[in-house]
Write an enzyme that holds these catalytic residues in place. Structure first.
Site, PDB file in Angstrom:
ATOM      1  N   CYS A  52       0.810  -1.219   0.000  1.00 28.35           N
ATOM      2  CA  CYS A  52       0.000   0.000   0.000  1.00 28.35           C
ATOM      3  C   CYS A  52       0.842   1.268   0.000  1.00 28.35           C
ATOM      4  O   CYS A  52       0.503   2.260  -0.653  1.00 28.35           O
ATOM      5  CB  CYS A  52      -0.919   0.009   1.228  1.00 28.35           C
ATOM      6  N   ASP A  84      -2.988  -3.452   7.843  1.00 29.18           N
ATOM      7  CA  ASP A  84      -4.087  -4.253   8.376  1.00 29.18           C
ATOM      8  C   ASP A  84      -4.077  -5.652   7.767  1.00 29.18           C
ATOM      9  O   ASP A  84      -4.300  -6.648   8.457  1.00 29.18           O
ATOM     10  CB  ASP A  84      -5.423  -3.576   8.074  1.00 29.18           C
ATOM     11  N   CYS A 125      -2.012   3.106   3.123  1.00 31.24           N
ATOM     12  CA  CYS A 125      -2.817   2.088   3.813  1.00 31.24           C
ATOM     13  C   CYS A 125      -3.844   2.742   4.737  1.00 31.24           C
ATOM     14  O   CYS A 125      -3.776   3.931   5.042  1.00 31.24           O
ATOM     15  CB  CYS A 125      -1.909   1.130   4.577  1.00 31.24           C
ATOM     16  N   ASP A 126      -4.745   1.901   5.228  1.00 25.41           N
ATOM     17  CA  ASP A 126      -5.976   2.342   5.887  1.00 25.41           C
ATOM     18  C   ASP A 126      -5.820   3.477   6.897  1.00 25.41           C
ATOM     19  O   ASP A 126      -6.428   4.533   6.767  1.00 25.41           O
ATOM     20  CB  ASP A 126      -6.617   1.165   6.625  1.00 25.41           C
ATOM     21  N   LYS A 127      -5.023   3.267   7.939  1.00 26.77           N
ATOM     22  CA  LYS A 127      -4.982   4.246   9.027  1.00 26.77           C
ATOM     23  C   LYS A 127      -4.152   5.468   8.676  1.00 26.77           C
ATOM     24  O   LYS A 127      -4.304   6.518   9.306  1.00 26.77           O
ATOM     25  CB  LYS A 127      -4.444   3.593  10.307  1.00 26.77           C
ATOM     26  N   CYS A 197      -5.190  -1.758  -1.187  1.00 27.86           N
ATOM     27  CA  CYS A 197      -6.127  -2.821  -1.568  1.00 27.86           C
ATOM     28  C   CYS A 197      -7.192  -2.302  -2.535  1.00 27.86           C
ATOM     29  O   CYS A 197      -7.735  -1.213  -2.355  1.00 27.86           O
ATOM     30  CB  CYS A 197      -6.788  -3.404  -0.332  1.00 27.86           C
ATOM     31  N   GLU A 447      -9.644  -5.623  13.623  1.00 29.22           N
ATOM     32  CA  GLU A 447     -10.583  -6.005  12.569  1.00 29.22           C
ATOM     33  C   GLU A 447     -10.751  -7.515  12.580  1.00 29.22           C
ATOM     34  O   GLU A 447      -9.846  -8.254  12.972  1.00 29.22           O
ATOM     35  CB  GLU A 447     -10.076  -5.550  11.205  1.00 29.22           C
ATOM     36  N   SER A 473     -12.985  -5.197   8.639  1.00 28.82           N
ATOM     37  CA  SER A 473     -12.283  -4.707   7.464  1.00 28.82           C
ATOM     38  C   SER A 473     -13.297  -4.189   6.455  1.00 28.82           C
ATOM     39  O   SER A 473     -14.450  -4.631   6.423  1.00 28.82           O
ATOM     40  CB  SER A 473     -11.471  -5.845   6.837  1.00 28.82           C
TER      41      SER A 473
END
Length: 557
Positions: A52, A84, A125-127, A197, A447, A473
């Site tokens: 990511c 994650d 990435c996510d966070k 992702c 998650e 997720s």
């Protein structure tokens, strides 16, 4: 080119008394010319441990080219990032949400410590995505966020796949539906290169939300990570940053009640991740804007699902880019009267003006016409009841079930639940309850993709429900209820649930209940003892002591 203001960095580098500071900066390459230009922080989240963010070094270099060309001195610094997908299902997953706070804090400290004039934050990435925007809102310097872009899909047995398919294949393997050889082949091809992702999981959900909020330049994030256009998009973002500095445009002028509502509508209309609830609540808090769980329910209820994106739909982010991208998506929502079109964006143009530049690709099927949405109302709902008096979040996209009544199968950790699933002891009709995984109890609110994907893989997704005080997720689909508040570790009612209790999930009534009398719940809780902290010291312990409820965004204060 006119001289640009240096309202903060001048305190670091101007005057005879700052000679020691300049001497140290010369050691890393600064020149006299650099000292007379604004210092623009490039807050990078590059790391070598996940796809990511792996390519963000090159993104940062191009942003710096743009800043220099437009009259600034770019200064890059890095912060942490937790994947994650890689930490999922392990102890390491507890660090993911905690990293959001540390990323925001570290960006704040560098910006304050070096008295930077402006900031470009680069996320992947996510966070890292909400964390960077939290920092920008907190600092309120001229700034913007650049998203590194999505991974391209892999190809397996003639069709596109994402990391979601690998997680679900693990369940299929344990259910005897997939050989170890096919699983290994899928593993080898699912992630073909850098990028976040590919489905409308948390990363792409938040990137979309922040473009429609206006803190990211419209159309920049949709360009895939490995697309040749990514370099020019990054350079343009650097040039834009200097224009933002000239105009002294601040994040809190962009992050308003109206723009937050636009972001929520984007999440709902795209079938996006439930994590957006936590992250938008946290950003609103940093910006000083009132926002509550009820706002998500209200906006989602009136918003149709228009983007046919995984995990509930067919397509990935690269398909949306080819179809017409964020401008097309925003245009559809504006046509439906679901966005505040006059909201300001970081480009200086309104959302109406940005969406007016949309170009729809002929024959595209990713963004649906208003007359034929995937669902008539949005992708999330907020439930309350005697099991979640402070609220919880259910994802509606990707399945049709709105009600479930069944016996509880109670587990005090994700590992316990996954072990039961592997043994085949979870049956159709059950309600899997996973508790002590909340913000404080985890700590870090893990998650549950390992469990939810395995339920899909073994064929139970349409007959089992899941309830947790943890998170899901963005790749999760099925009737799954998360963010139950108060959490078990704080003595919430979910701590009183026992195996065999009947649980009722009723989305139309917005209810989550356990069929147990109030007197019985009180009696059970009278004998309840909070579990000892999992971590006696360090960042994890500090977070557990400071973190708020999920209903408030799981922020620290």
């Amino acid at each position: 080119m006119p001289t640009l203001s240096r309202p903060r960095s001048a305190r670091i580098v101007d005057g005879p008394d700052r000679a020691p500071a300049r001497a140290m900066l010369r050691a890393v390459g600064f020149t006299d010319e650099d000292f007379h230009k604004p210092l623009v922080g490039i807050a990078n989240t590059w790391i070598e441990l996940m796809p990511c963010n792996y390519h963000l070094r090159s993104v940062a270099e191009q942003v710096k080219v743009g800043v220099r060309a437009a009259g600034g001195t770019p200064v890059e610094f890095n912060t942490i990032a937790i994947s994650d997908g890689i930490s999922m299902g392990t102890e390491g997953m507890r660090t993911s949400l905690i990293s959001r706070e540390i990323i925001a804090d570290s960006i704040e400290l560098v910006a304050r410590g070096y008295q930077l004039d402006a900031l470009v934050a680069i996320s992947g990435c996510d966070k890292t995505i909400p964390a960077t925007v939290m920092a920008l809102a907190r600092l309120d310097l001229p700034s913007l966020m650049v998203y590194g872009g999505s991974i391209l899909p892999g190809t397996f047995e003639g069709h596109d796949v994402t990391i979601q398919d690998v997680f679900e294949a693990v369940g299929a393997y344990y259910g005897g539906k997939m050989s170890e050889e096919r699983l290994a082949h899928l593993e080898a091809v699912a992630c073909p290169g850098p990028g976040a992702c590919g489905g409308q999981f948390t990363a792409n959900t938040m990137a979309m939300a922040f473009e429609l909020m206006g803190i990211s330049p419209m159309g920049a994030g949709e360009v895939p990570a490995v697309d040749p256009r990514k370099a020019s998009v990054a350079e343009a973002a650097g040039r834009l940053m200097m224009d933002v500095l000239r105009r002294d445009l601040r994040p809190r002028q962009i992050i308003t009640r109206e723009s937050l509502e636009n972001a929520i509508a984007a999440v709902a209309a795209s079938g996006g991740s439930t994590n957006a609830v936590l992250h938008l609540l946290a950003v609103a808090r940093e910006a000083g804007v009132a926002l509550s769980l009820d706002d998500f329910d209200r906006i989602s209820a009136r918003t149709p699902v228009l983007a046919d994106l995984k995990p509930g739909g067919r397509f990935v982010a690269a398909d949306l880019y080819r179809a017409g991208g964020m401008r097309l998506f925003a245009q559809r929502l504006l046509q439906a009267g679901l966005l505040h079109g006059g909201a300001l964006t970081v480009t200086g143009r309104t959302l109406n003006e940005e969406a007016g530049q949309a170009r729809e690709t002929a024959g595209q099927q990713v963004v649906r016409p208003l007359a034929s949405p995937l669902k008539a109302s949005g992708g999330i709902a907020i439930l309350r009841g005697n099991l979640a008096p402070d609220g919880c979040v259910v994802k509606l996209a990707g399945h049709e079930r709105l009600q479930h009544r069944g016996p509880a199968r109670v587990f005090d950790s994700e590992e316990e639940a996954f072990g039961a699933l592997r043994r085949g002891s979870i049956k159709a009709g059950d309600v899997v309850v996973i508790r002590y995984e909340g913000p404080m109890g985890g700590p870090g609110m893990r998650e549950m993709l390992a469990v939810t994907a395995a339920l899909v893989g073994v064929g139970l997704a349409d007959s089992v429900a899941l309830v947790t005080d943890g998170r899901f997720s963005g790749a999760t689909h099925g009737l799954m209820v998360a963010h139950v508040a108060p959490e078990a570790a704080r003595g919430g009612p979910i701590a009183a649930v026992r195996d065999g209790d009947t649980l009722v999930i009723d989305v139309p009534r917005r209810q989550l209940d356990v069929v147990v009398s109030e007197a019985e719940v009180r009696d059970r809780m009278a004998h309840w003892m909070p579990p000892p902290p999992r971590y006696p010291s360090g960042a994890m312990a500090k977070y557990a002591q400071l973190v708020s409820s999920a209903s408030l965004g799981a922020v620290t204060s």
